[in-house]
Design a protein around this motif. Structure first.
Motif, PDB file in Angstrom:
ATOM      1  N   ILE A 398       0.891  -1.289   0.006  1.00 34.71           N
ATOM      2  CA  ILE A 398       0.088   0.059   0.019  1.00 34.71           C
ATOM      3  C   ILE A 398       0.738   1.305  -0.143  1.00 34.71           C
ATOM      4  CG2 ILE A 398      -1.872  -1.232   1.168  1.00 34.71           C
ATOM      5  CD1 ILE A 398      -0.901   0.966   3.559  1.00 34.71           C
ATOM      6  N   VAL A 399       0.072   2.273  -0.539  1.00 35.79           N
ATOM      7  CA  VAL A 399       0.905   3.861  -0.418  1.00 35.79           C
ATOM      8  C   VAL A 399       0.207   4.550   0.931  1.00 35.79           C
ATOM      9  CG1 VAL A 399       1.113   6.045  -1.512  1.00 35.79           C
ATOM     10  CG2 VAL A 399       1.178   3.883  -2.841  1.00 35.79           C
ATOM     11  N   ASP A 400      -0.994   4.376   1.166  1.00 34.31           N
ATOM     12  CA  ASP A 400      -1.705   5.273   2.037  1.00 34.31           C
ATOM     13  C   ASP A 400      -2.964   4.675   2.479  1.00 34.31           C
ATOM     14  OD1 ASP A 400      -1.033   8.533   3.090  1.00 34.31           O
ATOM     15  OD2 ASP A 400      -1.744   6.822   4.292  1.00 34.31           O
ATOM     16  N   TYR A 401      -3.686   5.146   3.392  1.00 33.65           N
ATOM     17  CA  TYR A 401      -5.110   4.643   3.532  1.00 33.65           C
ATOM     18  C   TYR A 401      -5.743   5.644   4.593  1.00 33.65           C
ATOM     19  CZ  TYR A 401      -3.775   2.550   8.055  1.00 33.65           C
ATOM     20  OH  TYR A 401      -3.772   2.382   9.417  1.00 33.65           O
ATOM     21  N   THR A 402      -7.009   5.566   4.704  1.00 34.16           N
ATOM     22  CA  THR A 402      -7.673   6.171   5.720  1.00 34.16           C
ATOM     23  C   THR A 402      -9.049   5.465   5.879  1.00 34.16           C
ATOM     24  OG1 THR A 402      -8.481   8.277   6.607  1.00 34.16           O
ATOM     25  CG2 THR A 402      -9.199   7.947   4.564  1.00 34.16           C
ATOM     26  N   VAL A 403      -9.462   5.454   7.315  1.00 32.58           N
ATOM     27  CA  VAL A 403     -11.007   4.773   7.410  1.00 32.58           C
ATOM     28  C   VAL A 403     -11.897   5.471   8.113  1.00 32.58           C
ATOM     29  CG1 VAL A 403     -11.776   2.671   8.585  1.00 32.58           C
ATOM     30  CG2 VAL A 403      -9.319   2.693   7.787  1.00 32.58           C
ATOM     31  N   LYS A 413     -27.383  -1.405   9.258  1.00 35.44           N
ATOM     32  CA  LYS A 413     -26.158  -1.511  10.267  1.00 35.44           C
ATOM     33  C   LYS A 413     -24.997  -0.712   9.924  1.00 35.44           C
ATOM     34  CE  LYS A 413     -27.147  -6.424  11.614  1.00 35.44           C
ATOM     35  NZ  LYS A 413     -28.306  -6.464  10.601  1.00 35.44           N
ATOM     36  N   GLY A 414     -24.221  -0.519  10.708  1.00 39.93           N
ATOM     37  CA  GLY A 414     -23.066   0.470  10.617  1.00 39.93           C
ATOM     38  C   GLY A 414     -21.865  -0.159   9.729  1.00 39.93           C
ATOM     39  N   ALA A 415     -20.934   0.239   9.737  1.00 37.97           N
ATOM     40  CA  ALA A 415     -19.552  -0.243   8.887  1.00 37.97           C
ATOM     41  C   ALA A 415     -18.697   0.588   8.871  1.00 37.97           C
ATOM     42  CB  ALA A 415     -19.942  -0.941   7.457  1.00 37.97           C
ATOM     43  N   HIS A 416     -17.362  -0.180   8.552  1.00 36.68           N
ATOM     44  CA  HIS A 416     -16.089   0.740   8.507  1.00 36.68           C
ATOM     45  C   HIS A 416     -15.702   0.751   6.701  1.00 36.68           C
ATOM     46  CE1 HIS A 416     -14.395   0.066  13.013  1.00 36.68           C
ATOM     47  NE2 HIS A 416     -15.478   0.735  12.666  1.00 36.68           N
ATOM     48  N   GLU A 417     -15.484   2.034   6.268  1.00 34.67           N
ATOM     49  CA  GLU A 417     -15.268   2.327   5.049  1.00 34.67           C
ATOM     50  C   GLU A 417     -13.980   2.774   4.929  1.00 34.67           C
ATOM     51  OE1 GLU A 417     -17.188   4.514   0.828  1.00 34.67           O
ATOM     52  OE2 GLU A 417     -17.906   4.957   3.059  1.00 34.67           O
ATOM     53  N   TRP A 418     -12.952   1.979   4.116  1.00 34.36           N
ATOM     54  CA  TRP A 418     -11.705   2.309   3.870  1.00 34.36           C
ATOM     55  C   TRP A 418     -11.302   2.880   2.394  1.00 34.36           C
ATOM     56  CZ3 TRP A 418      -7.231  -0.396   6.611  1.00 34.36           C
ATOM     57  CH2 TRP A 418      -7.673  -0.915   7.903  1.00 34.36           C
ATOM     58  N   MET A 419     -10.613   3.829   2.321  1.00 29.74           N
ATOM     59  CA  MET A 419      -9.835   4.129   1.281  1.00 29.74           C
ATOM     60  C   MET A 419      -8.235   3.668   1.129  1.00 29.74           C
ATOM     61  SD  MET A 419     -10.265   5.750  -1.917  1.00 29.74           S
ATOM     62  CE  MET A 419     -11.572   6.840  -1.858  1.00 29.74           C
ATOM     63  N   VAL A 464     -10.576   1.504  -3.737  1.00 29.33           N
ATOM     64  CA  VAL A 464      -9.360   1.475  -4.127  1.00 29.33           C
ATOM     65  C   VAL A 464      -9.059   2.763  -4.788  1.00 29.33           C
ATOM     66  CG1 VAL A 464      -7.821   0.144  -5.809  1.00 29.33           C
ATOM     67  CG2 VAL A 464      -9.309  -0.985  -4.575  1.00 29.33           C
ATOM     68  N   ALA A 465      -8.187   3.262  -4.062  1.00 35.00           N
ATOM     69  CA  ALA A 465      -7.770   4.621  -4.591  1.00 35.00           C
ATOM     70  C   ALA A 465      -6.947   4.821  -5.857  1.00 35.00           C
ATOM     71  CB  ALA A 465      -6.971   5.412  -3.531  1.00 35.00           C
ATOM     72  N   ARG A 466      -7.338   5.576  -6.632  1.00 34.19           N
ATOM     73  CA  ARG A 466      -6.415   5.867  -8.197  1.00 34.19           C
ATOM     74  C   ARG A 466      -5.053   6.284  -7.597  1.00 34.19           C
ATOM     75  NH1 ARG A 466      -5.431  11.238  -8.292  1.00 34.19           N
ATOM     76  NH2 ARG A 466      -6.839  12.664  -7.792  1.00 34.19           N
ATOM     77  N   PRO A 467      -3.807   6.061  -8.596  1.00 31.61           N
ATOM     78  CA  PRO A 467      -2.644   6.504  -8.287  1.00 31.61           C
ATOM     79  C   PRO A 467      -2.508   7.995  -7.639  1.00 31.61           C
ATOM     80  CG  PRO A 467      -2.686   5.217  -9.991  1.00 31.61           C
ATOM     81  CD  PRO A 467      -3.898   5.389  -9.737  1.00 31.61           C
ATOM     82  N   ASN A 468      -1.730   8.470  -6.740  1.00 28.26           N
ATOM     83  CA  ASN A 468      -1.423   9.612  -6.452  1.00 28.26           C
ATOM     84  C   ASN A 468      -2.567  10.467  -5.737  1.00 28.26           C
ATOM     85  OD1 ASN A 468       1.175   9.616  -7.201  1.00 28.26           O
ATOM     86  ND2 ASN A 468       0.487   9.870  -9.359  1.00 28.26           N
ATOM     87  N   LEU A 469      -3.674   9.669  -5.154  1.00 28.17           N
ATOM     88  CA  LEU A 469      -5.021  10.445  -4.472  1.00 28.17           C
ATOM     89  C   LEU A 469      -4.314  11.048  -3.476  1.00 28.17           C
ATOM     90  CD1 LEU A 469      -7.972  10.970  -4.702  1.00 28.17           C
ATOM     91  CD2 LEU A 469      -8.298   8.846  -3.394  1.00 28.17           C
ATOM     92  N   PHE A 470      -3.808  10.320  -2.439  1.00 31.86           N
ATOM     93  CA  PHE A 470      -3.313  11.014  -1.307  1.00 31.86           C
ATOM     94  C   PHE A 470      -2.305  12.208  -1.486  1.00 31.86           C
ATOM     95  CE2 PHE A 470      -5.030   6.995   0.034  1.00 31.86           C
ATOM     96  CZ  PHE A 470      -5.603   7.227   1.371  1.00 31.86           C
ATOM     97  N   TYR A 471      -1.487  11.925  -2.412  1.00 25.83           N
ATOM     98  CA  TYR A 471      -0.341  13.013  -2.838  1.00 25.83           C
ATOM     99  C   TYR A 471      -1.104  14.207  -3.232  1.00 25.83           C
ATOM    100  CZ  TYR A 471       3.551  15.385  -5.190  1.00 25.83           C
ATOM    101  OH  TYR A 471       4.194  16.243  -5.517  1.00 25.83           O
ATOM    102  N   HIS A 484       3.325  15.825   7.290  1.00 26.37           N
ATOM    103  CA  HIS A 484       1.824  16.037   7.166  1.00 26.37           C
ATOM    104  C   HIS A 484       1.171  14.606   6.403  1.00 26.37           C
ATOM    105  CE1 HIS A 484       1.985  20.159   7.874  1.00 26.37           C
ATOM    106  NE2 HIS A 484       3.045  20.418   6.870  1.00 26.37           N
ATOM    107  N   LYS A 485       0.228  14.227   7.194  1.00 27.92           N
ATOM    108  CA  LYS A 485      -0.551  13.033   6.510  1.00 27.92           C
ATOM    109  C   LYS A 485      -2.069  13.348   6.763  1.00 27.92           C
ATOM    110  CE  LYS A 485       0.655  10.586  10.638  1.00 27.92           C
ATOM    111  NZ  LYS A 485       1.058   9.308  11.120  1.00 27.92           N
ATOM    112  N   ILE A 486      -2.773  12.387   5.960  1.00 26.13           N
ATOM    113  CA  ILE A 486      -4.229  12.151   6.369  1.00 26.13           C
ATOM    114  C   ILE A 486      -4.357  11.440   7.646  1.00 26.13           C
ATOM    115  CG2 ILE A 486      -6.492  11.492   5.345  1.00 26.13           C
ATOM    116  CD1 ILE A 486      -5.504  12.606   2.516  1.00 26.13           C
ATOM    117  N   PRO A 487      -5.198  11.767   8.590  1.00 23.81           N
ATOM    118  CA  PRO A 487      -5.391  11.000   9.701  1.00 23.81           C
ATOM    119  C   PRO A 487      -5.888   9.637   9.229  1.00 23.81           C
ATOM    120  CG  PRO A 487      -6.282  12.865  10.103  1.00 23.81           C
ATOM    121  CD  PRO A 487      -6.220  13.056   8.866  1.00 23.81           C
ATOM    122  N   ARG A 488      -5.167   8.537   9.702  1.00 15.82           N
ATOM    123  CA  ARG A 488      -5.701   7.000   9.423  1.00 15.82           C
ATOM    124  C   ARG A 488      -7.094   6.625   9.911  1.00 15.82           C
ATOM    125  NH1 ARG A 488      -0.741   4.034   8.301  1.00 15.82           N
ATOM    126  NH2 ARG A 488       0.169   5.180   6.430  1.00 15.82           N
TER     127      ARG A 488
END
Length: 508
Positions: A398-403, A413-419, A464-471, A484-488
């Motif tokens: 992986i490169v990065d992720y957030t939930v 019902k609820g759930a967890h969604e990941w990028m 599934v994020a496209r390339p460079n989305l977090f960048y 600097h980063k997006i909170p996990r």
């Protein structure tokens, strides 16, 4: 004795406590200082009391300089010794109860000591105070004409080396006084069932015929139960099942995502909602006014409070301060010293004060990023480890992720969604999702409980994020480079929704 008379007598007894509450509201700092020295005197001949020479501590400054702020990991060796039968280590009376909770940095579960003093003078005292404050604010209440529907944890109590561990709620139910059992539903037998699915139906069958006047439990779990009650009875709302219901006592997770759903379940303008703030380590605060979002800090439960300003937390300038030194609306990490032998213990919660006279608070979060919308207490370490193990097993990177959470909506019902952005994606994202979910459950027992048979949480949703989305996100927010980063993990969807919009814009 007729029920209205029982209601009047119970109300009169409970309201007598109001005078004592008003006393600590008037003299909060004096009450806290007296409590600290009582705890020190009581424990001076324990192992930790001799280690820090409690007998010679004559003021708060010496206490704060001599006794270090501690985490569960710092105390775990002593706790494990106590669980194996050794006593008088950090508290003089025998400790045989341990509240099991997850979320530590080096173990799946932690075991919080619960003394007999904490049971009686903290947890049960708080339960009575909650009723006292509610009755004081609602003179016409008929609370004791009916019963309180309590929804505790779904785990049984387990014996180990002549000590017992389990959910705090199970410990409290197992030891509750007769007066509390008499006024509660379901029965102790059903409340302590270990299989949540079986227990759920048993609670429905035991409670639908009762005259329920109040409810108490975690909002996410309670919502599952209440929807099941409507399903089984075929009613449109809960007032058709329990027409005398007047209040819901809630805590454990934020009520905000569920508030509107509860208003539909109890469509009555004067239905009350009262919030509490408690944990395995103790009972801390109670909403003391109708229609309020503030909680009165309870100062005579055998808990001495200190606070670390979050703007210095984790820095060389970090310093704990007394209650008398706090300021309005600043974020503080809570440090507690308790009548279960937790000395200057950092519980990981953050609060801000909304009033200093009396001391009222709001729980503002955790000292670290987390998700606890459904009581799952998911921490970054859990997700980091689960992702690492899953990628190792499946040969991906992986490169990065957030939930973020997917909030419950009606009966959904609820759930967890990941990028997740992959540098080397898995061959089968469905299989990846299954393995990641299973690994998370193996690392976090609270998440595992919420995922059991999809009762509260549905399976993970993976984007599934496209390339460079977090960048690109970091670049747009002028956050490239450095740390600097997006909170996990986040308890709300701001970051995830922005990333999803950014992904759609690029794809279009």
């Amino acid at each position: 004795m007729p029920l209205p008379i029982i209601n009047s007598i119970a109300s009169w007894i409970l309201k007598k406590r109001i005078h004592q509450i008003e006393l600590f509201m008037k003299y909060p700092n004096e009450v806290q200082e007296e409590l600290l020295f009582s705890l020190l005197k009581t424990s001076e001949n324990t192992f930790i009391g001799r280690q820090y020479d409690f007998n010679s501590i004559k003021n708060y400054q010496t206490f704060s300089e001599r006794v270090p702020v501690s985490t569960y990991e710092d105390l775990e060796p002593m706790i494990e010794q106590t669980r194996k039968g050794m006593q008088n280590i950090f508290w003089p009376t025998s400790i045989k109860w341990f509240a099991k909770s997850s979320g530590t940095t080096n173990a799946k579960s932690k075991f919080i000591p619960v003394s007999s003093e904490a049971l009686e003078n903290c947890h049960y005292k708080a339960s009575k105070d909650l009723l006292s404050l509610y009755l004081n604010n609602n003179e016409d209440s008929q609370l004791f004409v009916g019963k309180s529907l309590r929804l505790g944890g779904s785990k049984e109590l387990y014996e180990d080396n002549n000590t017992f561990f389990g959910d705090l709620s199970a410990i409290l139910i197992d030891n509750m006084p007769i007066w509390a059992e008499f006024s509660s539903t379901p029965s102790n037998r059903v409340s302590l069932m270990g299989d949540w699915e079986v227990k759920l139906m048993a609670i429905v069958q035991e409670t639908i015929a009762e005259d329920v006047t109040s409810l108490a439990g975690v909002p996410s779990w309670m919502l599952v139960l209440l929807n099941k009650v409507l399903e089984e009875t075929g009613k449109n709302n809960l007032l058709e099942v329990w027409p005398n219901a007047e209040v819901y006592f809630h805590g454990g997770v934020s009520f905000d995502p569920y508030r509107e759903q509860y208003k539909k379940l109890f469509p009555k303008s004067d239905f009350n909602y009262y919030e509490i703030y408690n944990a395995s380590e103790g009972f801390f605060a109670i909403q003391d006014l109708n229609n309020s979002n503030e909680l009165l800090l309870m100062l005579d439960y055998g808990i001495f409070y200190e606070f670390i300003p979050m703007d210095t937390y984790g820095t060389p300038e970090e310093k704990a301060i007394r209650l008398a030194e706090v300021e309005l609306f600043k974020n503080y990490a809570i440090v507690i010293t308790t009548n279960s032998g937790l000395w200057r213990y950092l519980i990981g919660d953050t609060v801000r004060f909304t009033s200093l006279n009396p001391y009222r608070i709001r729980v503002s979060g955790r000292t670290k990023h987390y998700i606890n919308v459904f009581g799952e207490e998911l921490i970054v370490e859990n997700t980091d480890q689960a992702l690492s193990k899953t990628c190792l097993e499946l040969g991906c990177q992986i490169v990065d992720y957030t939930v973020a959470p997917i909030f419950m909506d009606g009966k959904q019902k609820g759930a967890h969604e990941w990028m997740i952005e992959f540098s080397n994606p898995p061959m089968d994202i469905t299989h990846f999702t299954t393995i990641l979910d299973q690994t998370l459950q193996s690392l976090n027992s609270d998440y595992e409980a919420k995922r059991y048979n999809n009762m509260t949480l549905n399976p993970l949703v993976i984007n599934v994020a496209r390339p460079n989305l977090f960048y690109d996100w970091l670049k747009e927010h002028d956050k490239l480079g450095g740390q600097h980063k997006i909170p996990r993990l986040s308890n709300e969807r701001t970051y995830l929704e922005y990333l999803k919009r950014l992904q759609l814009i690029e794809q279009s």
